[in-house]
Design an enzyme around this catalytic site. Sequence first.
Site, mmCIF file in Angstrom:
data_model
loop_
_atom_site.group_PDB
_atom_site.id
_atom_site.type_symbol
_atom_site.label_atom_id
_atom_site.label_comp_id
_atom_site.label_asym_id
_atom_site.label_seq_id
_atom_site.Cartn_x
_atom_site.Cartn_y
_atom_site.Cartn_z
ATOM 1 N N LYS A 1 2.823 9.370 8.363
ATOM 2 C CA LYS A 1 2.050 9.059 9.569
ATOM 3 C C LYS A 1 2.632 9.584 10.901
ATOM 4 C CE LYS A 1 -0.919 5.454 7.809
ATOM 5 N NZ LYS A 1 -0.518 5.011 6.463
ATOM 6 N N PHE B 1 0.854 -1.188 0.000
ATOM 7 C CA PHE B 1 0.000 0.000 0.000
ATOM 8 C C PHE B 1 0.884 1.230 0.000
ATOM 9 C CE2 PHE B 1 -2.472 3.462 1.738
ATOM 10 C CZ PHE B 1 -3.646 3.360 1.006
ATOM 11 N N ASP C 1 9.228 2.414 1.452
ATOM 12 C CA ASP C 1 8.074 3.175 1.922
ATOM 13 C C ASP C 1 7.928 2.898 3.419
ATOM 14 O OD1 ASP C 1 5.600 4.068 2.736
ATOM 15 O OD2 ASP C 1 4.535 3.394 0.942
HETATM 16 C C1 LIG Z 1 -0.839 5.239 5.056
HETATM 17 C C2 LIG Z 1 0.191 4.820 4.068
HETATM 18 C C3 LIG Z 1 0.420 5.540 2.880
HETATM 19 C C4 LIG Z 1 -0.433 6.708 2.476
HETATM 20 O O1 LIG Z 1 -0.292 7.784 3.353
HETATM 21 P P1 LIG Z 1 -1.335 9.008 3.278
HETATM 22 O O2 LIG Z 1 -0.798 9.958 4.306
HETATM 23 O O3 LIG Z 1 -2.688 8.469 3.605
HETATM 24 O O4 LIG Z 1 -1.267 9.548 1.902
HETATM 25 C C5 LIG Z 1 1.462 5.144 2.060
HETATM 26 N N1 LIG Z 1 2.234 4.086 2.373
HETATM 27 C C6 LIG Z 1 2.055 3.367 3.494
HETATM 28 C C7 LIG Z 1 2.958 2.225 3.799
HETATM 29 C C8 LIG Z 1 1.013 3.705 4.368
HETATM 30 O O5 LIG Z 1 0.804 2.965 5.483
#
Ligand SMILES: *Cc1c(COP(=O)(O)O)cnc(C)c1O
Length: 402
Positions: free
Chosen positions: A255, A141, A226
């Site tokens: 986050k 994700f 990521d």
């Molecule tokens: C939450 C998340 C995103 C997206 O972040 P947003 O602030 O909602 O755009 C991208 N990568 C990972 C691994 C995430 O957990």
Amino acid sequence: MDAAAHRSSAETIDQFGKYVIPNYRRYPVCLVRGEGSWVWDAEGHRYLDFFPGWGCNILGHCPPRVVAAVREQIGQLIHVPNTWYMEAQGTFAQALSERAFGGQCFFCNSGAEANEAAIKLARVYGHASGRYKFITAEGGFHGRTYAALSATAQPKYHAGFEPLVPGFTYVPYNDLDAVAAALDDQTAAVMVEPIQGEGGVNIPGPDYLPGLRKLCTERGALLILDEVQTGLGRTGKWFAYQNYEIAPDILTCAKALAGGVAAGVMMAAPEIAAVFKPGMHASTFGGNPIACRAGLAAVETIEQDHLLERGRAVGERFRSQFEALRAELPQLVRDIRVQGVMVGLDLTVDASDVVAQCLERRLLVNATHGHVIRLLPALNIGDEQIDEGCAILADVLRQVVV
Ligand SMILES: *Cc1c(COP(=O)(O)O)cnc(C)c1O
């Protein structure tokens, strides 16, 4: 605070029905105040929060140093654009760089934006040598904007939004041979989460990230990690890659980055970052003084309160609670996956009912990937809070009939 100071949850829910686009599934509760791992609704009910701020509130609700820093900053400068220098942005960039491979920072406001920046940087970096493709992992994700969505190898998030950004190839997670086979001389980067969060708290084998590092180096591709969910202390290190002896070329974090204040960052090794010239990429609010002061206060809190160590202890306490649960209910618990304050309880049954039952008992947890209970508790949660919440969860699971 007096509950009477707030209108009812029902009134707020009504208002949302009329004026807010219903693109979220929401619990029928309006939250009004939080402190540490506790949060209160408009009716004055108190909840124990094992998932504060969807992982953003890694220090719990309203951590005092973050609150104080933001309060002070907001009376000095709320926002100035990136056509000026700002003390807080420089200091926060240095703090992050010193904790992560000497990278240089581009600041933005969210995880998706950080990943967009990473994808754009990798494309520009590979441009001269014809490298434009990305390899990402199934179940990953990376966010909802178009390039981040295209990197997200989950068909359910693509449905209806095609055509996506071209150039993305998907391979199974935790499978080095699949990456080796997919890499070619047009690959700009391999991009993965060090632990898949939304995909179900999937912790790869110990050779996966080192193996990716080696493959990328040998084949001339960049490694993008990521760490939007795993970053800034979530896994018991500042960044999850530090659980291995490797470093990425590009890292993204959001986050938890600023103690719950909206912020994102892309960090890149200086020789890669150097291809971004003035005017090539930008974010109006990125690196604003409020977010950077909040981020600095979060780093300071984690350091001064020894919260990386605490996070590892919290994870082990959850693990032993869940091991006891597995011994009692072996037919319900399929797997327990823990690294620091990133906790997955993989069930043999649908997890959304369990979440609803926990909510009724005023315990906030999350379900992801259908059957996984995901907890992203605060680093500074108390032992009694862990035990109290785990007892509720165990009780709820005992009622589940298989
Ligand atoms: C939450 C998340 C995103 C997206 O972040 P947003 O602030 O909602 O755009 C991208 N990568 C990972 C691994 C995430 O957990």
